[in-house]
Design an enzyme around this catalytic site. Sequence first.
Site, PDB file in Angstrom:
ATOM      1  N   PHE A 255       0.828  -1.214   0.000  1.00 38.14           N
ATOM      2  CA  PHE A 255       0.000   0.000   0.000  1.00 38.14           C
ATOM      3  C   PHE A 255       0.867   1.270   0.000  1.00 38.14           C
ATOM      4  CE2 PHE A 255      -2.714   2.733   3.035  1.00 38.14           C
ATOM      5  CZ  PHE A 255      -3.365   3.372   1.998  1.00 38.14           C
TER       6      PHE A 255
ATOM      7  N   SER B 104       5.981   3.705  13.280  1.00 36.12           N
ATOM      8  CA  SER B 104       4.545   3.901  13.454  1.00 36.12           C
ATOM      9  C   SER B 104       4.248   4.713  14.702  1.00 36.12           C
ATOM     10  CB  SER B 104       3.914   2.516  13.594  1.00 36.12           C
ATOM     11  OG  SER B 104       2.607   2.623  14.070  1.00 36.12           O
TER      12      SER B 104
ATOM     13  N   TYR C 281       3.150  -6.673  17.149  1.00 34.64           N
ATOM     14  CA  TYR C 281       3.453  -5.841  15.975  1.00 34.64           C
ATOM     15  C   TYR C 281       4.094  -4.522  16.421  1.00 34.64           C
ATOM     16  CZ  TYR C 281       2.758  -2.292  12.436  1.00 34.64           C
ATOM     17  OH  TYR C 281       2.965  -1.239  11.587  1.00 34.64           O
TER      18      TYR C 281
ATOM     19  N   LYS D 259       8.059  -2.691  15.929  1.00 32.30           N
ATOM     20  CA  LYS D 259       8.409  -1.346  15.433  1.00 32.30           C
ATOM     21  C   LYS D 259       9.399  -0.687  16.393  1.00 32.30           C
ATOM     22  CE  LYS D 259       6.347  -1.470  11.673  1.00 32.30           C
ATOM     23  NZ  LYS D 259       7.135  -1.583  10.467  1.00 32.30           N
TER      24      LYS D 259
ATOM     25  N   PHE E 262       1.247   8.082  11.006  1.00 30.44           N
ATOM     26  CA  PHE E 262      -0.037   8.007  11.698  1.00 30.44           C
ATOM     27  C   PHE E 262      -0.949   7.109  10.841  1.00 30.44           C
ATOM     28  CE2 PHE E 262       0.356  10.311  15.650  1.00 30.44           C
ATOM     29  CZ  PHE E 262       1.701  10.603  15.559  1.00 30.44           C
TER      30      PHE E 262
ATOM     31  N   ASN F 162      -8.169  -2.738   9.736  1.00 27.42           N
ATOM     32  CA  ASN F 162      -8.137  -1.275   9.785  1.00 27.42           C
ATOM     33  C   ASN F 162      -9.453  -0.676   9.311  1.00 27.42           C
ATOM     34  OD1 ASN F 162      -4.908  -1.902   8.851  1.00 27.42           O
ATOM     35  ND2 ASN F 162      -5.334  -0.755  10.696  1.00 27.42           N
TER      36      ASN F 162
ATOM     37  N   VAL G 202     -18.452   0.060  15.063  1.00 29.38           N
ATOM     38  CA  VAL G 202     -17.633   1.144  15.634  1.00 29.38           C
ATOM     39  C   VAL G 202     -17.218   0.669  17.022  1.00 29.38           C
ATOM     40  CG1 VAL G 202     -17.658   3.534  16.459  1.00 29.38           C
ATOM     41  CG2 VAL G 202     -18.810   2.934  14.307  1.00 29.38           C
TER      42      VAL G 202
HETATM   43  P1  NAD Z   1       1.510  -3.664   3.068  1.00 29.98           P
HETATM   44  O1  NAD Z   1       1.255  -4.981   3.692  1.00 29.98           O
HETATM   45  O2  NAD Z   1       0.512  -3.143   2.088  1.00 29.98           O
HETATM   46  O3  NAD Z   1       2.939  -3.636   2.374  1.00 29.98           O
HETATM   47  C1  NAD Z   1       4.021  -4.401   2.836  1.00 29.98           C
HETATM   48  C2  NAD Z   1       4.639  -5.073   1.628  1.00 29.98           C
HETATM   49  O4  NAD Z   1       5.765  -5.840   2.061  1.00 29.98           O
HETATM   50  C3  NAD Z   1       3.689  -6.043   0.931  1.00 29.98           C
HETATM   51  O5  NAD Z   1       3.748  -5.820  -0.471  1.00 29.98           O
HETATM   52  C4  NAD Z   1       4.234  -7.422   1.295  1.00 29.98           C
HETATM   53  O6  NAD Z   1       3.988  -8.372   0.259  1.00 29.98           O
HETATM   54  C5  NAD Z   1       5.706  -7.128   1.496  1.00 29.98           C
HETATM   55  N1  NAD Z   1       6.387  -8.015   2.436  1.00 29.98           N
HETATM   56  C6  NAD Z   1       5.988  -8.381   3.674  1.00 29.98           C
HETATM   57  N2  NAD Z   1       6.900  -9.191   4.245  1.00 29.98           N
HETATM   58  C7  NAD Z   1       7.906  -9.313   3.346  1.00 29.98           C
HETATM   59  C8  NAD Z   1       9.150 -10.008   3.350  1.00 29.98           C
HETATM   60  N3  NAD Z   1       9.528 -10.745   4.407  1.00 29.98           N
HETATM   61  N4  NAD Z   1       9.945  -9.923   2.266  1.00 29.98           N
HETATM   62  C9  NAD Z   1       9.578  -9.167   1.189  1.00 29.98           C
HETATM   63  N5  NAD Z   1       8.411  -8.507   1.120  1.00 29.98           N
HETATM   64  C10 NAD Z   1       7.588  -8.575   2.193  1.00 29.98           C
HETATM   65  O7  NAD Z   1       1.712  -2.614   4.266  1.00 29.98           O
HETATM   66  P2  NAD Z   1       1.760  -1.038   4.219  1.00 29.98           P
HETATM   67  O8  NAD Z   1       0.513  -0.518   4.823  1.00 29.98           O
HETATM   68  O9  NAD Z   1       2.185  -0.575   2.892  1.00 29.98           O
HETATM   69  O10 NAD Z   1       2.915  -0.798   5.289  1.00 29.98           O
HETATM   70  C11 NAD Z   1       4.261  -0.580   4.915  1.00 29.98           C
HETATM   71  C12 NAD Z   1       5.094  -0.414   6.152  1.00 29.98           C
HETATM   72  O11 NAD Z   1       4.572   0.676   6.930  1.00 29.98           O
HETATM   73  C13 NAD Z   1       5.099  -1.611   7.102  1.00 29.98           C
HETATM   74  O12 NAD Z   1       6.372  -1.716   7.661  1.00 29.98           O
HETATM   75  C14 NAD Z   1       4.086  -1.237   8.147  1.00 29.98           C
HETATM   76  O13 NAD Z   1       4.322  -1.882   9.356  1.00 29.98           O
HETATM   77  C15 NAD Z   1       4.328   0.252   8.257  1.00 29.98           C
HETATM   78  N6  NAD Z   1       3.184   1.008   8.793  1.00 29.98           N
HETATM   79  C16 NAD Z   1       1.968   0.893   8.191  1.00 29.98           C
HETATM   80  C17 NAD Z   1       0.889   1.590   8.719  1.00 29.98           C
HETATM   81  C18 NAD Z   1      -0.487   1.463   8.098  1.00 29.98           C
HETATM   82  O14 NAD Z   1      -1.466   1.830   8.761  1.00 29.98           O
HETATM   83  N7  NAD Z   1      -0.627   0.977   6.876  1.00 29.98           N
HETATM   84  C19 NAD Z   1       1.039   2.423   9.825  1.00 29.98           C
HETATM   85  C20 NAD Z   1       2.301   2.527  10.405  1.00 29.98           C
HETATM   86  C21 NAD Z   1       3.387   1.813   9.868  1.00 29.98           C
HETATM   87  N1  UFG Z   2     -12.186   0.918  14.182  1.00 31.03           N
HETATM   88  C1  UFG Z   2     -13.521   0.652  14.313  1.00 31.03           C
HETATM   89  N2  UFG Z   2     -14.025  -0.408  13.619  1.00 31.03           N
HETATM   90  C2  UFG Z   2     -13.283  -1.208  12.806  1.00 31.03           C
HETATM   91  C3  UFG Z   2     -11.896  -0.905  12.673  1.00 31.03           C
HETATM   92  C4  UFG Z   2     -11.385   0.162  13.397  1.00 31.03           C
HETATM   93  O1  UFG Z   2     -14.239   1.332  15.026  1.00 31.03           O
HETATM   94  O2  UFG Z   2     -13.794  -2.166  12.222  1.00 31.03           O
HETATM   95  C5  UFG Z   2     -11.635   2.069  14.902  1.00 31.03           C
HETATM   96  C6  UFG Z   2     -10.555   1.676  15.917  1.00 31.03           C
HETATM   97  O3  UFG Z   2     -11.134   1.348  17.142  1.00 31.03           O
HETATM   98  C7  UFG Z   2      -9.713   2.943  15.956  1.00 31.03           C
HETATM   99  C8  UFG Z   2      -9.870   3.556  14.559  1.00 31.03           C
HETATM  100  O4  UFG Z   2     -10.996   2.923  13.989  1.00 31.03           O
HETATM  101  O5  UFG Z   2     -10.258   3.825  16.881  1.00 31.03           O
HETATM  102  C9  UFG Z   2      -8.661   3.304  13.684  1.00 31.03           C
HETATM  103  O6  UFG Z   2      -8.365   1.910  13.718  1.00 31.03           O
HETATM  104  P1  UFG Z   2      -7.313   1.249  12.720  1.00 31.03           P
HETATM  105  O7  UFG Z   2      -7.253  -0.202  13.046  1.00 31.03           O
HETATM  106  O8  UFG Z   2      -7.621   1.640  11.315  1.00 31.03           O
HETATM  107  O9  UFG Z   2      -5.967   2.010  13.096  1.00 31.03           O
HETATM  108  P2  UFG Z   2      -5.152   2.064  14.465  1.00 31.03           P
HETATM  109  O10 UFG Z   2      -5.017   3.509  14.807  1.00 31.03           O
HETATM  110  O11 UFG Z   2      -5.697   1.165  15.490  1.00 31.03           O
HETATM  111  O12 UFG Z   2      -3.769   1.447  14.029  1.00 31.03           O
HETATM  112  C10 UFG Z   2      -3.166   1.785  12.789  1.00 31.03           C
HETATM  113  C11 UFG Z   2      -2.334   0.615  12.276  1.00 31.03           C
HETATM  114  C12 UFG Z   2      -1.187   0.364  13.167  1.00 31.03           C
HETATM  115  C13 UFG Z   2      -0.410   1.608  13.346  1.00 31.03           C
HETATM  116  C14 UFG Z   2      -1.286   2.727  13.854  1.00 31.03           C
HETATM  117  C15 UFG Z   2      -0.540   4.015  13.930  1.00 31.03           C
HETATM  118  O13 UFG Z   2      -3.124  -0.545  12.218  1.00 31.03           O
HETATM  119  O14 UFG Z   2      -0.354  -0.566  12.557  1.00 31.03           O
HETATM  120  O15 UFG Z   2      -2.379   2.901  12.956  1.00 31.03           O
HETATM  121  O16 UFG Z   2       0.068   4.267  12.730  1.00 31.03           O
HETATM  122  F1  UFG Z   2       0.562   1.383  14.239  1.00 31.03           F
END
Ligand code: NAD
Ligand code: UFG
Length: 341
Positions: free
Chosen positions: A13, A126, A151, A155, A180, A201, A219
């Site tokens: 993503f 994160s 998880y 981080k 965020f 999420n 929610v």
């Molecule tokens: P994502 O799952 O969409 O992307 C991760 C990508 O890494 C995927 O394409 C997956 O196939 C690949 N991957 C996973 N493990 C692998 C491995 N061992 N070797 C090679 N490829 C591998 O996730 P994203 O939302 O794009 O997140 C990217 C990064 O940002 C992650 O490190 C995630 O923890 C971090 N992050 C995401 C969020 C969020 O809300 N999306 C928030 C905070 C931090």
């Molecule tokens: N929520 C709902 N219903 C759902 C899913 C989520 O009410 O079905 C609420 C949660 O309770 C939270 C808000 O929506 O209050 C956001 O939830 P997310 O799961 O989308 O996001 P979080 O803030 O819990 O966590 C995300 C990522 C983590 C990351 C964090 C900060 O999942 O990996 O943001 O970047 F660490």
Amino acid sequence: MKKMILTTGGLGFIGSHTVVDLLNEGYDVCIIDNLSNSHIEVLSYIQQITGKMPKFYQGDVRDNALLEKVFSENDISAVIHFAALKAVAESVVKPLLYYEVNIDGTIAILKAMQKHHVHNIIFSSSATVYGDPKVLPCTEDTPIGEIKNPYGETKLINEMLIKDFVKANEGMHAILLRYFNPIGAHASGLIGEDPKDIPNNLVPYILRVAAKKIDHLTVFGDDYDTPDGSCIRDYIHVCDLAHGHVLAIKKILTIEEPLKIYNLGTGKGTSVLELVNAFKKVNHIDLPYVIGPRRAGDATASYASIDLAQKELGFAPKFSVEDALKDAYHFLIKHEEGSKN
Ligand code: NAD
Ligand code: UFG
């Protein structure tokens, strides 16, 4: 000469949107991705959007032979290390898998960088490291909070690992980006968030409800100490987040300090109920939801101070939450059409 940027997890993503921005800004890009949470089609979508094809290596970041090949074949200026597992709930039931992939993966990348004299790494951290922050907005100096799942621990451990690595290796530079809540999709509707499993999420879940694959959203709690009782987060358009990486690349290629940490958010909090209502309004659709119990481990409210990223990177998000929700829905519609053809 063009700079080559290695992105691990570059078909995911956040990675795919960042690759698009890097290519548009004139960088060369190579990607390592094992497709565990992404689709190979994303590569051709990146090409459709940018007119350029990044180099792609399918495989695991923990595969040392693959890393040897990638680092030998490319003159890499910097690594952006996205690849990781990220499903919070799954990490609670499969902690060993999360520690193994998320920590061993980073160690393998750092070793390859050391061996091949690659000096710059940007790491996907994160806001989860702030736990349930006592004072808002979170600045980079906000104390690390209580982390409630494996998880999140990975981080924090990665942050410590990278800090120790740059301290021990003169000339190495790292930028830790604390994201965020990224939402939305590229305006083309070609790339967006497309998790392989049932999403945890909020926005991916809303999209499943909008697509009528799930009948309603729950929610998680409306009895928090917030204006409408639901939790508050800082939702940032993924294209703004992606651009933050391009700015971080520019910074890291000229930086003196070994380590910098930046929050990437918008600085603005939105509640779950506000987000649901905004989704309905901008996309002109209904979105059935019920109020359920609180989800264990959720912070009441979390949003960023982005002053430091603004000042030192020139980071300035352009898109609103409404823009992001429109783009997320556009991605869904386009995807649904695509899967029917
Ligand atoms: P994502 O799952 O969409 O992307 C991760 C990508 O890494 C995927 O394409 C997956 O196939 C690949 N991957 C996973 N493990 C692998 C491995 N061992 N070797 C090679 N490829 C591998 O996730 P994203 O939302 O794009 O997140 C990217 C990064 O940002 C992650 O490190 C995630 O923890 C971090 N992050 C995401 C969020 C969020 O809300 N999306 C928030 C905070 C931090
Ligand atoms: N929520 C709902 N219903 C759902 C899913 C989520 O009410 O079905 C609420 C949660 O309770 C939270 C808000 O929506 O209050 C956001 O939830 P997310 O799961 O989308 O996001 P979080 O803030 O819990 O966590 C995300 C990522 C983590 C990351 C964090 C900060 O999942 O990996 O943001 O970047 F660490």
